[in-house]
Design an enzyme around this catalytic site. Structure first.
Site, PDB file in Angstrom:
ATOM      1  N   GLU A 449       0.844  -1.195   0.000  1.00  0.00           N
ATOM      2  CA  GLU A 449       0.000   0.000   0.000  1.00  0.00           C
ATOM      3  C   GLU A 449       0.882   1.249   0.000  1.00  0.00           C
ATOM      4  OE1 GLU A 449      -4.050  -1.509   2.251  1.00  0.00           O
ATOM      5  OE2 GLU A 449      -2.301  -1.120   3.500  1.00  0.00           O
ATOM      6  N   ASN A 487      -5.902  -4.045   6.084  1.00  0.00           N
ATOM      7  CA  ASN A 487      -6.127  -4.382   7.488  1.00  0.00           C
ATOM      8  C   ASN A 487      -7.493  -3.915   7.954  1.00  0.00           C
ATOM      9  OD1 ASN A 487      -3.682  -5.579   7.612  1.00  0.00           O
ATOM     10  ND2 ASN A 487      -2.637  -3.858   8.607  1.00  0.00           N
TER      11      ASN A 487
END
Ligand code: NAI
Length: 641
Positions: A449, A487
């Site tokens: 990311e 997440n």
């Protein structure tokens, strides 16, 4: 000699023809309809010249042929459309195979899918022995099979069990392995490759034949037996209703000798049947999503030659090793030499596993430099901080770094949970800080990311993406918000499963339910793999309401942290969870487990964590393994299947 758009046909003084594919207006050779139509004409022209032999090669430095032109797949609506498209390659490849003079494919760089099918239709194959040379039939990854002669020719050249393995997994082989398998006739260094191809055409050796027991396996009566053995292995990995293509490959080979035109309409092995299930379309969709991620950072010319990593723990050590493996000079900093030692040890085993060649292992080892004093930060193009997850420590470190790094260097943090704006609060120029968030284990997980805070300079975020591409990972731009994308979505999904343990649902049953849905592993096993302490921390940080799940809390308190400590929800032996029998799985259970995941993915898109739903699907497929045949969570919600 006639001129062509994509091909060049030249003759040399020794009476050989050299046929070069250099697809017009493209950096990479792909077999579009136009390229194949022209190939057919070139073959007629070549045959009319009656040369001593012909060598087919690529005019692109990037490789031989990357495969079919997958953009064209989007026009296919029916099985008949697909067969028409297949015919464009099937016919000229057969024509090539029947030419009355020796033909040689000179393979330098990748040779994939239709490219390998073309090479297989030549009498001989000469490969350049270089790590860039990779050969594969990856059609299965798109939910189809090698329809342009690959499924027919490969198992006649390579022993059927190995040929099937290549087609069923899509795995690539390098030149040396290809030589051992019999897929290529010779593997030679690049400087002698042309000569080797020339000599093969001028003084053709005996054509390679399958040795005795393997040749029996190609007989019509024996093929079903071999296919049945392979089918058992496939069944262990994937279900036919999720992934029909591997099963179709086995049927197509054993019943129809890999000839798509012999397969009756409606047969499950037919291309029509494969296209009628959503799997192929979803896998093709994923191919394009992956291409989109691969295109990130293309706008910049930024090049990372030297990377400085601070913190040689689980993450930093592996980030450093991966960068060194990919050709960058890496300085790795930690508080002392003892802390650096385990990372260097892990790097060695990674290099051995992935690079294999002695010289390449040595070179990668030389590029990875321990740097307790941290001087490397002064020269680096990218500085990655991967120290403890502690705001004060990170701030103090960056205050030092900002003073010494080069003006154009990227300053990055691998933080999972801190806000970039908090880390950069005391920066002279906060726009310099970007998040480059890797996943554990770094060598295996492709997604990274790229986190932009409100202040992050977009140019720097693009440069960070270019760096991530240079280590062959997939960059996903995300906004700086708790849990970023991956997440954040995994959090509520794991919490749900962990709470259901407290209700008395067996972990084995939940894991079986999610594997049935198509996840690579179930949520409880995943929690054990991630580490229960980390699950606890993530739950807290993402604002899990109230008390943590009871069983989770007990396990963490008794230091049973999952795989890393040898036990958690499961006992772990030799890297494997020791599971009991799962109870019955029904749709209601699957729905209950996956719902929080899907809702959170929707929310993340609505809040603009990623730019659009397709990027969320891409991130969640490559970051969490979300059932690829379903095309991504948001696509799945929309399609309802
Ligand atoms: P770790 O505890 O394994 O390693 C941290 C290392 O940093 C230790 O070796 C420590 O000696 C070193 N260190 C601490 N302060 C330092 C300083 N001032 N100068 C030099 N070295 C220093 O930690 P881990 O798990 O590798 O995490 C590092 C970062 O990566 C954290 O920000 C974490 O949130 C993030 N992260 C962790 C993931 C994981 O699964 N472990 C996944 C993704 C991100």
């Amino acid at each position: 000699m006639a001129t062509y758009i994509h091909w060049q046909l030249e003759s040399d003084a020794q009476g050989l023809l050299w046929l070069t594919l250099d697809k017009a207006g493209a950096g990479t050779n792909t077999l579009s309809g136009e390229v194949l139509e022209e190939f057919d004409k070139v073959l007629d022209a070549a045959a009319a010249l009656a040369p001593k032999g012909m060598i087919i090669r690529s005019g692109k430095p990037s490789g031989f042929v990357a495969g079919a032109d997958i953009e064209e797949f989007l026009q296919i609506k029916t099985g008949a459309d697909a067969l028409r498209m297949v015919r464009r390659g099937w016919d000229p490849f057969n024509k090539l195979a029947q030419l009355p003079f020796p033909t040689v494919a000179l393979i330098d760089g990748f040779c994939m899918g239709g490219g390998l099918e073309l090479a297989l239709a030549c009498r001989y194959r000469v490969a350049v022995d270089d790590p860039r040379t990779r050969m594969a039939l990856p059609e299965v990854m798109l939910g189809i099979w090698p329809l342009m002669g690959g499924a027919m020719r490969l198992p006649r050249l390579v022993a059927p069990p190995q040929a099937l393995d290549m087609m069923l997994t899509g795995r690539a082989v390098d030149a040396r392995r290809a030589r051992r398998l019999g897929l290529v006739d010779v593997a030679v260094p690049v400087r002698v490759a042309e000569n080797a191809a020339r000599m093969t055409a001028l003084e053709p050796p005996q054509r390679r034949k399958l040795p005795f027991p393997a040749s029996l396996m190609t007989l019509g009566m024996v093929r079903p037996l071999i296919a049945a053995m392979a089918r058992k292995q496939v069944a262990r990995r994937v279900r036919r209703d999720h992934y029909p293509a591997p099963y179709a490959i086995l049927d197509a080979w054993s019943k129809y000798d890999g000839d798509p035109f012999r397969i009756p309409e409606g047969d499950p092995a037919s291309i029509g049947a494969l296209l009628a299930s959503p799997t192929a379309a979803n896998l093709i969709r994923i191919f394009f999503l992956q291409e989109r991620l691969k295109g990130m950072g293309k706008e910049t010319t930024f090049e990372a030659r030297h990377v400085h990593v601070i913190g040689a723990g689980v993450m930093g050590g592996d980030i450093a090793a991966v960068c060194a493996m990919r050709g960058m000079t890496v300085t790795l900093q930690d508080q002392n030499a003892e802390r650096l030692a385990p990372a260097m040890g892990r790097a060695q085993s990674l290099f051995k596993r992935r690079l294999r060649d002695r010289l390449r292992i040595r070179d990668a080892t030389d590029r990875l430099i321990v740097d307790t004093a941290g001087g490397g930060a002064r020269q680096a193009d990218v500085v990655i901080e991967a120290i403890f997850e502690n705001l004060e420590a990170k701030r103090a470190l960056f205050a030092q770094l900002e003073k010494i790094v080069r003006p154009g260097a990227i300053l990055a943090s691998n933080t999972s949970s801190l806000k970039l704006a908090d880390i950069s609060a005391n920066f002279a120029n906060p726009a310099r800080l970007v998040g480059i968030h890797f996943f554990n284990p770094v060598p295996q997980l492709q997604l990274v990311e790229i986190v932009s805070g409100e202040g992050t300079d977009p140019v720097i975020a693009r440069q960070a993406a270019a760096f991530v591409r240079a280590i062959d990972k997939l960059p996903l731009p995300v906004k700086d918000s708790p849990g970023f994308l991956v997440n954040r979505v995994l959090g509520p999904y794991l919490q749900q499963a962990l709470r259901m343990v407290d209700e008395g649902v067996a972990p084995e049953t939940m894991d079986a339910a999610m594997v049935r849905f198509g996840m690579p592993m179930g949520p409880i096993e995943l929690a054990d793999v991630v580490g229960l302490d980390i699950c606890m921390a993530v739950g807290r940080e993402l604002g899990g309401d109230g008390a943590p799940p009871k069983r989770l809390d007990e396990l963490v308190k008794s230091k049973q942290l999952g795989k890393k400590s040898g036990s958690g929800f499961y006992r772990w032996k030799e890297g494997k969870a020791q599971k009991g029998t799962a109870g019955p799985v029904d749709d209601a259970l699957i729905e209950r487990l996956i719902r929080p995941y899907l809702l959170e993915a929707q929310k993340a898109v609505a809040e603009g964590v990623v730019a659009d739903a397709d990027l969320a699907d891409a991130g969640l497929i490559f970051g969490t393994g979300f059932a690829p045949f379903r095309g991504g969570p948001l696509h799945y919600l929309k399609a309802g299947t």
